[in-house]
Design a protein around this motif. Structure first.
Motif, short mmCIF file in Angstrom:
data_model
loop_
_atom_site.label_atom_id
_atom_site.label_comp_id
_atom_site.label_asym_id
_atom_site.label_seq_id
_atom_site.Cartn_x
_atom_site.Cartn_y
_atom_site.Cartn_z
N THR A 11 -6.75 1.14 5.50
CA THR A 11 -5.57 1.20 4.62
C THR A 11 -5.66 2.42 3.72
N ARG A 12 -6.82 2.67 3.19
CA ARG A 12 -7.02 3.84 2.33
C ARG A 12 -6.72 5.12 3.11
N GLN A 13 -7.19 5.18 4.35
CA GLN A 13 -6.95 6.35 5.19
C GLN A 13 -5.46 6.55 5.44
N ARG A 14 -4.74 5.48 5.72
CA ARG A 14 -3.30 5.58 5.95
C ARG A 14 -2.58 6.08 4.71
N ILE A 15 -3.02 5.62 3.55
CA ILE A 15 -2.41 6.07 2.30
C ILE A 15 -2.65 7.56 2.09
N LEU A 16 -3.87 8.00 2.35
CA LEU A 16 -4.19 9.42 2.17
C LEU A 16 -3.44 10.28 3.18
N ASP A 17 -3.37 9.85 4.42
CA ASP A 17 -2.63 10.60 5.44
C ASP A 17 -1.16 10.73 5.05
N ILE A 36 5.04 7.00 -0.87
CA ILE A 36 3.76 6.89 -0.16
C ILE A 36 3.65 5.54 0.53
N ALA A 37 4.05 4.47 -0.17
CA ALA A 37 3.98 3.13 0.41
C ALA A 37 4.86 3.03 1.65
N THR A 38 6.04 3.60 1.58
CA THR A 38 6.95 3.56 2.74
C THR A 38 6.37 4.32 3.91
N GLU A 39 5.85 5.51 3.65
CA GLU A 39 5.29 6.34 4.71
C GLU A 39 4.05 5.69 5.33
N ALA A 40 3.23 5.03 4.49
CA ALA A 40 2.00 4.41 4.98
C ALA A 40 2.22 2.99 5.49
N ASP A 41 3.45 2.47 5.28
CA ASP A 41 3.79 1.10 5.69
C ASP A 41 2.91 0.07 5.01
N VAL A 42 2.79 0.23 3.68
CA VAL A 42 2.07 -0.73 2.86
C VAL A 42 2.91 -1.04 1.62
N VAL A 47 -0.88 0.76 -2.81
CA VAL A 47 -1.15 2.16 -3.14
C VAL A 47 -1.80 2.25 -4.52
N TYR A 48 -1.24 1.52 -5.47
CA TYR A 48 -1.80 1.53 -6.83
C TYR A 48 -3.21 0.93 -6.85
N LYS A 49 -3.45 -0.05 -5.99
CA LYS A 49 -4.78 -0.67 -5.95
C LYS A 49 -5.83 0.35 -5.53
N HIS A 50 -5.49 1.16 -4.55
CA HIS A 50 -6.44 2.17 -4.06
C HIS A 50 -6.50 3.38 -4.98
N PHE A 51 -5.32 3.80 -5.50
CA PHE A 51 -5.25 5.02 -6.31
C PHE A 51 -4.31 4.78 -7.50
N PRO A 52 -4.85 4.29 -8.60
CA PRO A 52 -4.00 3.96 -9.76
C PRO A 52 -3.32 5.17 -10.40
N THR A 53 -3.93 6.36 -10.31
CA THR A 53 -3.38 7.53 -10.98
C THR A 53 -3.48 8.77 -10.09
N LEU A 54 -2.74 9.81 -10.47
CA LEU A 54 -2.82 11.08 -9.75
C LEU A 54 -4.22 11.68 -9.84
#
Length: 206
Positions: A11-17, A36-42, A47-54
């Motif tokens: 899931t983390r990889q999909r978010i980063l991609d 990002i959520a739409t593109e990663a289908d999550v 997304v916030y769980k994996h990466f809370p901030t920029l």
């Protein structure tokens, strides 16, 4: 790796991609967590769980992107230059290596003024500038131009210069030749340094 850990990593990889793709297309600040959520289908919350901030998302993207783009490292300069003894050939080899990296990076290496305020972006640009200057100094070691001259010449081998030449239709080979030629021309023709003083010109006295 157990199934739960593997799922988390995927899931983390999909978010980063997804983020890397969107940042290249829309810029960092033109991309939302929802995008990002739409593109990663999550879910957005994922997304916030994996990466809370920029400040957490951008460095993670940068690390993955650099693994893929394979930037030259400061330690590789000796291998890049190889056995070339002539300053022109040494500079040309540096230009070819840097410009090949810029070509691989493309839009991923572009940033605007606002993005450059992000700590991760400042750190990356500082690293890249120092690396380019180090390559140029090593290429011109026989000429010993001094740090100030090496820094001045280095802009010819920076990504924005390469990008500008490519936009104007230059091939990568021509861009490398142009940067190399301009650097050598500047070294040959640069004016003698003048010491600044507080002397008032005669025309201004009185």
């Amino acid at each position: 790796m157990d199934s739960r850990t593997a799922t988390f990593a995927k899931t983390r990889q999909r978010i980063l991609d997804a983020t890397i793709k969107l940042h290249a297309r829309n810029g960092i600040f033109g991309t939302t967590w929802k995008d990002i959520a739409t593109e990663a289908d999550v879910a957005v919350g994922t997304v916030y769980k994996h990466f809370p901030t920029l400040d957490q998302l951008v460095p993670a993207c940068g690390e993955l992107l650099m693994e893929r783009l394979r930037p030259p490292s400061p330690e590789s300069v000796t291998e890049i230059i190889g056995g070339a003894r002539d300053s022109e050939e040494r500079l040309r080899r540096v230009a070819n290596e840097l410009f090949a990296f810029y070509h691989r990076g493309g839009r991923h290496l572009e940033s605007d003024l606002r993005e450059r305020e992000l700590p991760a972006m400042r750190e990356w640009e500082d690293y890249l500038r120092n690396m380019v200057a180090g390559f140029v100094r090593e290429a011109l070691v026989e000429d010993d131009p001094g740090d100030d001259a090496a820094q001045a010449i280095s802009f010819l081998f920076d990504f924005p210069t390469f990008n500008a030449m490519r936009i104007r239709g230059m091939t990568m080979d021509l861009a490398a030749e142009t940067a190399t030629g301009m650097a050598l021309c500047w070294l040959k023709e640069r004016p003698a340094e003048h010491v600044l003083t507080n002397t008032i010109p005669e025309a201004d006295k009185g």
